[in-house]
Write a protein that holds these residues in place. Structure first.
Motif, PDB file in Angstrom:
ATOM      1  N   UNK A 129       0.839  -1.200   0.000  1.00 47.78           N
ATOM      2  CA  UNK A 129       0.000   0.000   0.000  1.00 47.78           C
ATOM      3  C   UNK A 129       0.873   1.249   0.000  1.00 47.78           C
ATOM      4  N   UNK A 130       1.935   1.241   0.809  1.00 49.26           N
ATOM      5  CA  UNK A 130       2.856   2.374   0.810  1.00 49.26           C
ATOM      6  C   UNK A 130       3.509   2.587  -0.544  1.00 49.26           C
ATOM      7  N   UNK A 131       3.873   1.496  -1.208  1.00 49.89           N
ATOM      8  CA  UNK A 131       4.459   1.597  -2.550  1.00 49.89           C
ATOM      9  C   UNK A 131       3.462   2.164  -3.549  1.00 49.89           C
ATOM     10  N   UNK A 132       2.205   1.773  -3.409  1.00 48.44           N
ATOM     11  CA  UNK A 132       1.159   2.312  -4.284  1.00 48.44           C
ATOM     12  C   UNK A 132       1.031   3.822  -4.099  1.00 48.44           C
ATOM     13  N   UNK A 133       1.087   4.270  -2.848  1.00 47.66           N
ATOM     14  CA  UNK A 133       1.043   5.702  -2.562  1.00 47.66           C
ATOM     15  C   UNK A 133       2.227   6.401  -3.238  1.00 47.66           C
ATOM     16  N   UNK A 134       3.423   5.824  -3.112  1.00 40.12           N
ATOM     17  CA  UNK A 134       4.629   6.443  -3.674  1.00 40.12           C
ATOM     18  C   UNK A 134       4.558   6.537  -5.194  1.00 40.12           C
ATOM     19  N   UNK A 135       4.071   5.468  -5.838  1.00 42.87           N
ATOM     20  CA  UNK A 135       4.109   5.407  -7.298  1.00 42.87           C
ATOM     21  C   UNK A 135       2.933   6.103  -7.972  1.00 42.87           C
ATOM     22  N   UNK A 136       1.761   6.061  -7.361  1.00 47.91           N
ATOM     23  CA  UNK A 136       0.565   6.563  -8.038  1.00 47.91           C
ATOM     24  C   UNK A 136      -0.149   7.682  -7.272  1.00 47.91           C
ATOM     25  N   UNK A 137      -0.110   7.651  -5.962  1.00 45.73           N
ATOM     26  CA  UNK A 137      -0.783   8.676  -5.187  1.00 45.73           C
ATOM     27  C   UNK A 137      -1.954   8.124  -4.400  1.00 45.73           C
ATOM     28  N   UNK A 138      -2.545   8.925  -3.504  1.00 49.19           N
ATOM     29  CA  UNK A 138      -3.652   8.473  -2.656  1.00 49.19           C
ATOM     30  C   UNK A 138      -4.881   8.009  -3.428  1.00 49.19           C
ATOM     31  N   UNK A 139      -5.106   8.577  -4.612  1.00 50.65           N
ATOM     32  CA  UNK A 139      -6.307   8.226  -5.367  1.00 50.65           C
ATOM     33  C   UNK A 139      -6.336   6.734  -5.708  1.00 50.65           C
ATOM     34  N   UNK A 140      -5.181   6.149  -6.011  1.00 51.36           N
ATOM     35  CA  UNK A 140      -5.131   4.735  -6.389  1.00 51.36           C
ATOM     36  C   UNK A 140      -5.516   3.849  -5.207  1.00 51.36           C
TER      37      UNK A 140
END
Length: 495
Positions: A73-84
């Protein structure tokens, strides 16, 4: 014309910020659906004939669903942002809560024994909902901190506080709109509502939390004029997962900071002592949070098998305990941070020679962990000796919420101070795997002790249902206190 263009842009930015804030609030408030499980456990026991170990397993999978994929989840935040993350939460909540409600709705009321297939489906659905919880929570937390980087502490703190209030908010909705005075909570209708509401709120967040890419890395939504700091000080993917009080010193606190390898962390004996403390504190707290509903019912003599108990009274008391845990959890998060800064401020400078370091603190922050351990031990003893009615459980609920919220609040600053800021996000994530082992340990202890002392086929009744569990928890809390003293001696002069 230029001035008019700036005004229009400013208005648009303000409007966008307004909807972003609304989405942050909504995501946080609807993220805690799994924490309402105590409200429905009595109905599941009545309607589906589920045993205490089965109820505990369902609740446990929801709680544990928050932890294994935190790094992803943290990686998703880093790569795409909170919206993802908000989009993923929408799918997970709709699927998890929706199929949970559907499975209960299709089960007839007159079954004589629990269905293994229904149990497995409910457990899988609750795990998906737990996974949705961490996606939704991260989306609101990081959207808040990135929308207001100049007020990152207040923004992230407010988001965490709202998440702490989520069980209170949802339990109020459940009591007001989905509970009948004679039949109790309508689980099917309530979880259908959660599926639609949580899914919709997070789906909207997939649009309103879509911050511009330049802002996702730390700039305010409104701040297009202020120059950025140099690249060395800019926020990147190595920023801690949770904000913590920065050190004024560039000198590293421990040798662990010198290497990014997690092996250096694992070789530190103080790391394992801290893991033991968190395993006990957070594991016992999450055991209570998940099972407070059946603890309440164990003190209702009307719940003996063969006698219909007053569903409205028992479920109303369970809802009260859930709210007390939520409120104390929230206020402890808001108050324990400033309290720690007041009574245990971090040193302003930690040179290589620790013996000559400046000691501005009055007490160590580790003593707060000692206090939490003693608080739990004292409450558990009080539970064993004095609590005999559901009303008396208020003390247990308040202490549990306070211990849970305070631990999570002070932990990031301790981790970053001891092992440095460079990999504090990763280190914090590793350390918070402790409840992944502690929660099932304490939860299954409670479940099997309860099942062993259950004379009938329904909910176990009497103090014997949990007496052995809380004596063990008392001993474990005292062990946690002793371990915290070892940490205090090892980190003396540091935190």
């Amino acid at each position: 014309m230029a001035g008019g263009g700036h005004i229009v842009m400013s208005v648009l930015h303000n409007v966008r910020l307004f909807f972003t804030c609304l989405s942050i609030v909504a995501n946080a408030l609807f993220a805690g659906g799994i924490f309402t499980f105590p409200l429905l456990s009595p109905a599941l026991a009545r309607h589906l004939k589920l045993t205490q170990p089965q109820l505990t397993t369902i609740a446990l999978l929801g709680m544990m669903g928050q932890y294994p994929f935190a790094a992803l989840v943290g990686k998703t935040i880093d790569d795409y942002g909170p919206w993802a993350c908000s989009l993923a939460a929408s799918f997970l909540f709709s699927t998890g809560f929706g199929f949970f409600a559907a499975e209960i709705a299709k089960t007839p009321d007159d079954i004589a024994a629990p269905s293994k297939s229904s149990f497995r489906i409910l457990a899988a659905c609750f795990f998906l909902s737990g996974l949705g919880t961490v996606f939704s929570y991260f989306s609101s937390l990081f959207a808040a901190s990135r929308a207001f980087p100049q007020y990152i502490g207040a923004a992230s703190g407010a988001s965490m506080a709202l998440f702490g209030l989520s069980p209170l908010f949802l339990s109020l909705l459940a009591s007001e709109y989905f509970t009948d005075a004679s039949t109790g909570l309508n689980v099917t209708l309530f979880f259908s509502f959660l599926a639609v509401a949580s899914g919709t709120v997070n789906l909207i967040g997939a649009f309103t939390l879509r911050l511009p890419q330049s802002h996702d890395r730390g700039a305010s939504i409104l701040d297009r004029v202020a120059p950025r700091d140099d690249e060395e000080n800019s926020t990147d993917e190595r920023q801690p997962l949770l904000p913590n009080k920065p050190s004024r010193s560039d000198v590293q606190a421990t040798p662990v900071e010198g290497s990014s390898s997690a092996l250096r962390l694992f070789r530190d004996p103080h790391f394992w002592i801290l893991i033991l403390i968190l395993l006990i504190i957070l594991g016992s707290c999450e055991m209570i949070i998940s099972n407070i509903g059946t603890i309440v019912l164990s003190l209702y003599p009307e719940s003996v098998s063969g006698i219909r108990y007053l569903a409205s009274s028992a479920e109303a008391m369970t809802a009260t305990q859930v709210r007390l845990i939520s409120i104390s959890n929230t206020f402890s998060r808001l108050l324990s941070g400033p309290l720690a800064d007041l009574i245990a401020p971090l040193t302003s400078h930690v040179p290589d020679d620790r013996s000559s370091s400046l000691r501005r603190y009055r007490i160590s922050r580790v003593t707060l962990l000692s206090g939490i351990s003693l608080l739990l031990a004292g409450v558990f003893v009080y539970l064993e000796l004095a609590i005999r009615t559901p009303d008396d459980l208020r003390v247990l609920s308040i202490a549990t919420g306070t211990a849970y919220g305070t631990t999570f609040t002070i932990l990031p600053s301790v981790v970053s101070r001891v092992w440095g800021n460079r990999d504090s996000g990763r280190n914090f994530g590793i350390i918070t795997y402790a409840p992944l082992f502690g929660t099932p340990l304490f939860s299954y202890l409670y479940a099997f002790v309860s099942a062993r002392n259950n004379a009938g086929s329904g909910i176990c009744v009497g103090v014997t249902c949990w007496s052995f569990t809380f004596w063990v928890s008392t001993g474990a809390s005292l062990l946690s206190c002793a371990a915290s003293i070892l940490l205090w001696r090892g980190w003396k002069g540091l935190v």
